[in-house]
Design an enzyme around this catalytic site. Structure first.
Site, PDB file in Angstrom:
ATOM      1  CG  HIS A 144      -6.915   1.070  -3.422  1.00 26.62           C
ATOM      2  ND1 HIS A 144      -7.490   2.316  -3.534  1.00 26.62           N
ATOM      3  CD2 HIS A 144      -5.818   1.089  -4.225  1.00 26.62           C
ATOM      4  CE1 HIS A 144      -6.780   3.051  -4.373  1.00 26.62           C
ATOM      5  NE2 HIS A 144      -5.761   2.339  -4.808  1.00 26.62           N
TER       6      HIS A 144
ATOM      7  CG  HIS B 159       1.308   2.713  -0.543  1.00 29.47           C
ATOM      8  ND1 HIS B 159       1.966   2.078  -1.580  1.00 29.47           N
ATOM      9  CD2 HIS B 159       0.556   3.690  -1.114  1.00 29.47           C
ATOM     10  CE1 HIS B 159       1.648   2.662  -2.720  1.00 29.47           C
ATOM     11  NE2 HIS B 159       0.791   3.640  -2.478  1.00 29.47           N
TER      12      HIS B 159
END
Lengths: 169, 169
Positions: B34, B115
């Site tokens: 995620h 990220h």
């Protein structure tokens, strides 16, 4: 790609289920504790929009409802699953039938029995031993159902959320 | 109860991330790959409705956008995380800032750097060894972002979905 439709019960119930799953369910790390509304099925990404439109309509037409968990049970000898059983309930049965219709209609091998799996793929003797103990556990939990979720499966077998559908009927 | 807000990239990208996470990320089994839009935060259940109303408004006002993943990077020496980096992108930064406002405003310890974590809690020498290899990997992936999700954490550290918010701006 494999998809599925589930209800996640409230945190407290998931935590209770996980205390058993940790020991007895090899799927423990693949998905949080859940009630399956629609078993894993294959669908092309191209059909995803039709499927979500269908699920959105079902959610729009379904009133939030309460379910009760009332015992630990097993599907043995059909399969070696131990589960927390949902008390017979027309609302969840209807929701299952509505979801499993039109573009998402799939023939089911078994009757729909709503449950949270807490043990599976157990050797026969272990199943009897564990079930013998867990069937004595007093289960008396209630849960308001106001949403369900469409999930998809990754290559490692784990499940990711695609979309939530809020019951607005 | 702990909540968080994330984007799940498409399946292909999650599968790639998992091929690394399996070896390098002890959170591998706790949540699918995620992008964190909002770090774990404590919230009372009583404030949940206000939070979802806020998130719904943000989603209503946000246009779907594309992000690109362009390299493997690390937060070392701040912490021993290795991640797949999102190319600098105003849309995701704005989405983060919109989410992290009003009822959900929390002061952040660090600048928002979108990220996907693929390694963490690595011993120093292992980090350097792994990062030394992964930084050479050619990353060139694109992903359409049209939704985000509010999650909550169970007692075992894993995360369950609460609700999806579709970008409709």
């Amino acid at each position: 790609m494999k998809y599925g439709v589930v209800i996640f019960p409230e945190k407290k119930i998931q935590d209770i289920a996980n205390s058993y799953r940790k020991r007895y369910d090899p799927h423990y790390a693949l998905i949080p504790p859940h009630i399956t509304l629609m078993e894993a099925f294959d669908m092309n990404k191209a059909d995803l929009d039709k499927a979500t439109t269908h699920l959105e309509q079902v959610a729009q037409n379904t009133t939030p409802f309460e379910i009760a968990f009332h015992k630990v049970s097993t599907f043995h000898p059909t399969n070696n699953v131990i589960y927390i059983a949902v008390k017979e309930n027309d609302a969840i049965k209807n929701l299952h039938e509505q979801i499993n219709s039109e573009v998402l209609y799939h023939q089911r091998a078994y009757k729909f029995i709503p449950h949270i799996t807490i043990g599976q793929k157990l050797p026969e003797d272990e199943l009897h031993d564990i079930y013998g103990r867990l069937r004595m556990v007093n289960v008396d939990l209630k849960n308001q159902v106001d949403r369900f979720h469409l999930l998809y499966q990754l290559e490692n077998g784990s499940w990711t959320i695609y979309q939530t559908f809020l019951l607005r009927g």
